[in-house]
Scaffold this motif. Structure first.
Motif, PDB file in Angstrom:
ATOM      1  N   SER A  55     -39.408  30.024  27.570  1.00  0.00           N
ATOM      2  CA  SER A  55     -40.121  31.172  27.004  1.00  0.00           C
ATOM      3  C   SER A  55     -40.671  32.092  28.084  1.00  0.00           C
ATOM      4  N   ARG A  56     -40.814  31.591  29.283  1.00  0.00           N
ATOM      5  CA  ARG A  56     -41.330  32.421  30.375  1.00  0.00           C
ATOM      6  C   ARG A  56     -40.215  33.142  31.135  1.00  0.00           C
ATOM      7  N   GLN A  57     -38.957  32.889  30.758  1.00  0.00           N
ATOM      8  CA  GLN A  57     -37.828  33.488  31.474  1.00  0.00           C
ATOM      9  C   GLN A  57     -37.827  35.021  31.463  1.00  0.00           C
ATOM     10  N   PRO A  58     -38.073  35.676  30.308  1.00  0.00           N
ATOM     11  CA  PRO A  58     -38.010  37.149  30.293  1.00  0.00           C
ATOM     12  C   PRO A  58     -38.934  37.820  31.308  1.00  0.00           C
ATOM     13  N   THR A  59     -40.035  37.178  31.626  1.00  0.00           N
ATOM     14  CA  THR A  59     -40.974  37.775  32.584  1.00  0.00           C
ATOM     15  C   THR A  59     -41.137  36.897  33.823  1.00  0.00           C
ATOM     16  N   TRP A  60     -40.168  36.005  34.064  1.00  0.00           N
ATOM     17  CA  TRP A  60     -40.334  35.033  35.151  1.00  0.00           C
ATOM     18  C   TRP A  60     -40.377  35.690  36.531  1.00  0.00           C
ATOM     19  N   ASP A  61     -39.495  36.694  36.759  1.00  0.00           N
ATOM     20  CA  ASP A  61     -39.501  37.364  38.063  1.00  0.00           C
ATOM     21  C   ASP A  61     -40.854  38.002  38.329  1.00  0.00           C
ATOM     22  N   MET A  62     -41.392  38.663  37.292  1.00  0.00           N
ATOM     23  CA  MET A  62     -42.709  39.266  37.429  1.00  0.00           C
ATOM     24  C   MET A  62     -43.762  38.181  37.652  1.00  0.00           C
ATOM     25  N   ALA A  63     -43.645  37.098  36.884  1.00  0.00           N
ATOM     26  CA  ALA A  63     -44.615  36.012  37.004  1.00  0.00           C
ATOM     27  C   ALA A  63     -44.547  35.371  38.385  1.00  0.00           C
ATOM     28  N   CYS A  64     -43.324  35.235  38.924  1.00  0.00           N
ATOM     29  CA  CYS A  64     -43.173  34.650  40.255  1.00  0.00           C
ATOM     30  C   CYS A  64     -43.880  35.511  41.299  1.00  0.00           C
ATOM     31  N   ALA A  65     -43.755  36.828  41.143  1.00  0.00           N
ATOM     32  CA  ALA A  65     -44.419  37.724  42.081  1.00  0.00           C
ATOM     33  C   ALA A  65     -45.935  37.564  41.982  1.00  0.00           C
ATOM     34  N   LEU A  66     -46.452  37.497  40.741  1.00  0.00           N
ATOM     35  CA  LEU A  66     -47.883  37.323  40.557  1.00  0.00           C
ATOM     36  C   LEU A  66     -48.340  35.963  41.070  1.00  0.00           C
ATOM     37  N   GLN A  67     -47.560  34.927  40.757  1.00  0.00           N
ATOM     38  CA  GLN A  67     -47.926  33.586  41.197  1.00  0.00           C
ATOM     39  C   GLN A  67     -47.791  33.463  42.711  1.00  0.00           C
ATOM     40  N   GLY A  68     -46.837  34.216  43.282  1.00  0.00           N
ATOM     41  CA  GLY A  68     -46.734  34.255  44.726  1.00  0.00           C
ATOM     42  C   GLY A  68     -47.990  34.839  45.336  1.00  0.00           C
ATOM     43  N   GLU A  69     -48.533  35.874  44.688  1.00  0.00           N
ATOM     44  CA  GLU A  69     -49.785  36.463  45.140  1.00  0.00           C
ATOM     45  C   GLU A  69     -50.917  35.433  45.063  1.00  0.00           C
ATOM     46  N   MET A  70     -50.871  34.607  44.027  1.00  0.00           N
ATOM     47  CA  MET A  70     -51.885  33.569  43.892  1.00  0.00           C
ATOM     48  C   MET A  70     -51.853  32.618  45.087  1.00  0.00           C
ATOM     49  N   PHE A  71     -50.639  32.179  45.444  1.00  0.00           N
ATOM     50  CA  PHE A  71     -50.530  31.244  46.563  1.00  0.00           C
ATOM     51  C   PHE A  71     -50.976  31.890  47.861  1.00  0.00           C
ATOM     52  N   SER A  72     -50.594  33.148  48.067  1.00  0.00           N
ATOM     53  CA  SER A  72     -51.008  33.853  49.272  1.00  0.00           C
ATOM     54  C   SER A  72     -52.531  33.972  49.316  1.00  0.00           C
ATOM     55  N   ALA A  73     -53.123  34.245  48.136  1.00  0.00           N
ATOM     56  CA  ALA A  73     -54.571  34.352  48.055  1.00  0.00           C
ATOM     57  C   ALA A  73     -55.236  33.020  48.390  1.00  0.00           C
ATOM     58  N   ALA A  74     -54.670  31.944  47.861  1.00  0.00           N
ATOM     59  CA  ALA A  74     -55.222  30.621  48.144  1.00  0.00           C
ATOM     60  C   ALA A  74     -55.139  30.300  49.631  1.00  0.00           C
ATOM     61  N   ALA A  75     -54.036  30.698  50.261  1.00  0.00           N
ATOM     62  CA  ALA A  75     -53.855  30.442  51.687  1.00  0.00           C
ATOM     63  C   ALA A  75     -54.891  31.198  52.510  1.00  0.00           C
ATOM     64  N   SER A  76     -55.324  32.365  52.022  1.00  0.00           N
ATOM     65  CA  SER A  76     -56.269  33.180  52.784  1.00  0.00           C
ATOM     66  C   SER A  76     -57.647  32.544  52.868  1.00  0.00           C
ATOM     67  N   ARG A 199     -48.516  41.653  33.004  1.00  0.00           N
ATOM     68  CA  ARG A 199     -47.792  42.200  34.150  1.00  0.00           C
ATOM     69  C   ARG A 199     -48.548  43.307  34.874  1.00  0.00           C
ATOM     70  N   ASN A 200     -49.593  43.826  34.257  1.00  0.00           N
ATOM     71  CA  ASN A 200     -50.388  44.885  34.886  1.00  0.00           C
ATOM     72  C   ASN A 200     -51.623  44.337  35.602  1.00  0.00           C
ATOM     73  N   SER A 201     -51.700  43.028  35.721  1.00  0.00           N
ATOM     74  CA  SER A 201     -52.930  42.411  36.202  1.00  0.00           C
ATOM     75  C   SER A 201     -52.843  41.858  37.626  1.00  0.00           C
ATOM     76  N   ALA A 202     -51.842  42.246  38.402  1.00  0.00           N
ATOM     77  CA  ALA A 202     -51.602  41.610  39.695  1.00  0.00           C
ATOM     78  C   ALA A 202     -52.824  41.627  40.612  1.00  0.00           C
ATOM     79  N   ALA A 203     -53.462  42.784  40.761  1.00  0.00           N
ATOM     80  CA  ALA A 203     -54.596  42.888  41.690  1.00  0.00           C
ATOM     81  C   ALA A 203     -55.767  42.026  41.226  1.00  0.00           C
ATOM     82  N   GLU A 204     -56.085  42.106  39.931  1.00  0.00           N
ATOM     83  CA  GLU A 204     -57.201  41.319  39.405  1.00  0.00           C
ATOM     84  C   GLU A 204     -56.880  39.833  39.465  1.00  0.00           C
ATOM     85  N   LEU A 205     -55.604  39.504  39.188  1.00  0.00           N
ATOM     86  CA  LEU A 205     -55.172  38.114  39.219  1.00  0.00           C
ATOM     87  C   LEU A 205     -55.357  37.520  40.611  1.00  0.00           C
TER      88      LEU A 205
END
Length: 239
Positions: A55-76, A199-205
């Motif tokens: 069910s997450r496939q249609p937005t998975w690329d977008m989600a991966c980008a957001l989740q990638g931001e999460m990991f980068s944020a955690a690393a910081s 998908r519009n929540s990247a910065a806040e996320l």
């Protein structure tokens, strides 16, 4: 609600909430990096769990980008050990080792492909409980869009996590009301927070994940020391 119905939902109502400005987020990131380091013996541990069902496939690329931001944020934030957990397919569930470099988990996450199957949130909560029994676990971050399990069983497991001091921060991708009910209860029972996004929540996320990682690394005092609107919002949501 079926997963296919979720795909017909509109944007999350997160956009109606006050947004953190770019400069405010940058300041928060800078402040988080400057927080006093936690001794190795008290290093925070955070489990990061993902729903990778179809069910997450249609937005998975977008989600991966957001989740990638999460990991980068955690690393910081630093001073944080992270374990990646994800489920998909026919009861397929995988976990990584504990690592101190969250960027390596981001690379691993980007290789995950969605597969059809039902949610396995109970397995995630059970795994978090086992980890907390071995060594204190500060936080569980869960990212998902639906819930297809017995909500009473999930609440029981969440309550047990709460008794062990593990707070669940549930990031809800979409507007599935059935999932929202379960996710809010999991957050409430653990003293964590329910955090919807789209998908519009990247910065806040990213800012919210920095706040969660700051909490996992240094506890409530570190989050209070951040003294940022995002940190204050998270503190207000936490019990």
């Amino acid at each position: 609600m079926k997963k296919t119905e979720l795909l017909r939902q509109g944007k999350s109502d997160l956009s109606a909430r006050p947004k953190s400005s770019g400069s405010e987020i940058d300041a928060f990131l800078k402040r988080a990096k400057q927080l006093a380091p936690v001794p190795d013996a008290a290093r925070g541990r955070m489990m990061f769990a993902l729903d990778a069902t179809m069910s997450r496939q249609p937005t998975w690329d977008m989600a991966c980008a957001l989740q990638g931001e999460m990991f980068s944020a955690a690393a910081s934030v630093g001073d944080l050990s992270v374990k990646l957990v994800y489920f998909r397919g026919l009861r397929e569930s995988r976990t990584s080792r504990w690592v101190n470099n969250a960027e390596s988990l981001r690379v691993l996450m980007e290789k995950i492909e969605c597969r059809g199957g039902l949610t396995q949130i109970a397995r995630v909560l059970s795994h978090a409980k086992r980890e907390s029994e071995k060594q204190p676990l500060a936080a569980l971050v869960y990212v998902g869009d639906s819930m297809e399990e017995n909500i009473d069983e999930l609440c029981k497991l969440a309550g047990e996590l709460g008794l062990r001091g593990v707070k669940a921060f549930v990031f809800h991708d979409g507007r599935d009301k059935h999932a929202e009910t379960a996710f809010r209860e999991i957050a409430r029972l653990t003293g964590g927070a329910y955090l919807p996004f789209d998908r519009n929540s990247a910065a806040e996320l990213k800012a919210l994940l920095v706040a969660v990682a700051t909490y996992a690394a240094g506890g409530r005092k570190a989050l209070e020391a951040a003294d940022n609107a995002t940190a204050r919002r998270l503190l207000a949501d936490m019990r």
